[in-house]
Design a protein around this motif. Structure first.
Motif, PDB file in Angstrom:
ATOM      1  N   LYS A  47      28.066  71.366 -39.190  1.00 42.26           N
ATOM      2  CA  LYS A  47      28.991  72.670 -39.289  1.00 42.26           C
ATOM      3  C   LYS A  47      28.803  73.223 -40.786  1.00 42.26           C
ATOM      4  O   LYS A  47      28.135  72.321 -41.800  1.00 42.26           O
ATOM      5  CB  LYS A  47      30.483  72.289 -39.295  1.00 42.26           C
ATOM      6  N   GLU A  90      35.021  72.369 -38.034  1.00 41.03           N
ATOM      7  CA  GLU A  90      35.539  71.374 -36.969  1.00 41.03           C
ATOM      8  C   GLU A  90      34.424  71.415 -36.003  1.00 41.03           C
ATOM      9  O   GLU A  90      34.051  72.315 -35.564  1.00 41.03           O
ATOM     10  CB  GLU A  90      37.063  71.640 -36.492  1.00 41.03           C
ATOM     11  N   PRO A  91      34.356  70.296 -35.124  1.00 41.27           N
ATOM     12  CA  PRO A  91      34.456  68.710 -35.955  1.00 41.27           C
ATOM     13  C   PRO A  91      33.900  68.420 -37.058  1.00 41.27           C
ATOM     14  O   PRO A  91      32.868  68.759 -37.090  1.00 41.27           O
ATOM     15  CB  PRO A  91      34.139  67.874 -34.540  1.00 41.27           C
TER      16      PRO A  91
END
Length: 146
Positions: A47, A90-91
């Motif tokens: 991310k 997320e995640p």
């Protein structure tokens, strides 16, 4: 051809040592065979809270070249393990590890790219490594085998 021991070592470095235990014990009853499917890590998605800053870090620290797939995704392709950066938080992503043939030079490049060093170079069985954070807070390990 990749040696099974190399894959096992890589899985151990990624903290995925229990991966083989994920297969159901009854798999052989379902398929009528005793063979397990081959599952090989080949893509790591992380991310990025700031996609531009994350791309710039990886380009400067590791000489990666990204392909953009719209404003929210970029990927490094063509290697044995491909890396994807997706906007968001997320995640939480696992800690990817990168092998280097010159750990001190890799540390210098990460520092020059404004990477935050969270563990300086330390020895572990089989080699040495350090850990850092990218601009989005993803924790990375860079190692050199002994």
């Amino acid at each position: 051809m990749t040696d099974r021991r190399d894959v096992a070592a890589g899985i151990g470095l990624l903290g995925l040592t229990g991966l083989a235990s994920c297969a159901p014990k009854s798999a052989s009853r379902l398929t009528g065979t005793n063979t397990m499917p081959k599952i090989t890590p080949n893509y790591m998605e992380m991310k990025a809270t700031d996609l531009g800053a994350s791309k710039a870090f990886y380009e400067k620290a590791f000489d990666f070249a990204f392909t953009d797939y719209g404003p929210e995704y970029a990927a490094v392709e063509g290697g044995p393990v491909q890396i994807g950066l997706a906007t968001g938080e997320e995640p939480p992503a696992p800690m990817p590890t990168f092998e280097s043939d010159d750990l001190e030079a890799a540390l210098a490049k990460v520092k020059a790219a404004d990477g935050e060093i969270v563990k300086e170079i330390f020895a572990y069985p089989g080699g040495r490594r350090f850990e850092c954070l990218d601009p989005s807070g993803n924790r990375l390990a860079i190692y050199q085998v002994a």
